[in-house]
Design a protein around this motif. Structure first.
Motif, short mmCIF file in Angstrom:
data_model
loop_
_atom_site.label_atom_id
_atom_site.label_comp_id
_atom_site.label_asym_id
_atom_site.label_seq_id
_atom_site.Cartn_x
_atom_site.Cartn_y
_atom_site.Cartn_z
N SER A 224 0.81 -1.22 0.00
CA SER A 224 0.00 0.00 0.00
C SER A 224 0.85 1.27 0.00
CB SER A 224 -0.93 0.01 1.21
OG SER A 224 -0.18 0.11 2.40
N PHE A 225 2.15 1.11 -0.18
CA PHE A 225 3.06 2.25 -0.11
C PHE A 225 4.17 2.07 -1.14
CE2 PHE A 225 6.41 4.85 1.86
CZ PHE A 225 5.69 5.98 2.20
N ASP B 146 1.08 6.77 -0.94
CA ASP B 146 0.39 5.99 0.08
C ASP B 146 -1.04 5.76 -0.39
OD1 ASP B 146 -0.86 4.97 2.36
OD2 ASP B 146 0.17 6.35 3.70
N ALA B 147 -1.48 4.51 -0.40
CA ALA B 147 -2.84 4.17 -0.84
C ALA B 147 -3.90 4.88 -0.01
CB ALA B 147 -3.05 2.66 -0.77
N GLU C 118 4.56 1.95 -10.53
CA GLU C 118 4.46 1.26 -9.24
C GLU C 118 3.23 1.73 -8.46
OE1 GLU C 118 7.94 0.57 -6.75
OE2 GLU C 118 9.17 1.25 -8.45
N THR C 119 2.94 3.04 -8.51
CA THR C 119 1.76 3.53 -7.79
C THR C 119 0.48 2.98 -8.41
OG1 THR C 119 1.36 5.59 -9.06
CG2 THR C 119 2.97 5.69 -7.25
N GLN C 120 0.50 2.76 -9.73
CA GLN C 120 -0.67 2.20 -10.42
C GLN C 120 -0.93 0.76 -9.98
OE1 GLN C 120 -2.80 3.75 -12.49
NE2 GLN C 120 -1.68 5.65 -12.20
N GLN C 121 0.12 0.05 -9.60
CA GLN C 121 -0.05 -1.31 -9.10
C GLN C 121 -0.72 -1.31 -7.72
OE1 GLN C 121 3.89 -2.97 -9.30
NE2 GLN C 121 3.85 -3.12 -11.53
#
Length: 144
Positions: A3-4, A30-31, A116-119
């Motif tokens: 989540s980060f 951060d999600a 990576e944030t899209q994952q």
């Protein structure tokens, strides 16, 4: 599930009168705050500036100019070298002018960070916990 996302990049700060100088950019996602990317710029162990950037704006800035306020971004290319130019306008100085900083980041590194944030939270799947936030605010107000 992750989540980060955190990544440190060496970026170039355009310093007035001296040209570019390397500084570190600590990017984090951060999600729990799915629309934002935090960017902390540091040099010699000192924090120079800290900004919260819109994730979509950061992505858009890789392909076209974006921003009209305190943060502006646009792609820049020199031959095979592709960069993201970030301009930041800060607080007002005593003389009425504003602090101004220009940072150049290697575009493929920014794109990799965004992937990576899209994952963690795909675009369109961001959720803003409005009900939970409102409940927290109301419960705090009632207890005072």
């Amino acid at each position: 599930m992750k989540s980060f996302v955190y990544k440190t990049l060496v970026v170039q700060l355009l310093a007035q009168g001296t040209g570019r100088c390397p500084v570190l950019a600590h990017l984090s996602y951060d999600a729990d705050d799915p629309f934002a990317v935090s960017a902390v710029f540091a040099h010699d162990g000192r924090v120079l500036a800290s900004w919260r950037l819109d994730r979509q704006m950061l992505s858009d800035g890789l392909v076209r100019p974006v921003g009209v306020g305190d943060v502006r971004m646009r792609p820049e290319a020199t031959g095979l070298w592709h960069e993201l130019r970030l301009e930041f306008l800060g607080d007002v100085r005593p003389d009425g002018s504003r602090h101004h900083a220009v940072v150049f980041a290697w575009a493929p590194a920014i794109a990799a960070f965004l992937r990576e944030t899209q994952q963690v939270v795909p675009t369109g799947r961001e959720r803003f916990p409005a009900d939970e936030l409102l409940a927290e605010i109301l419960s705090t107000a009632e207890s005072e």
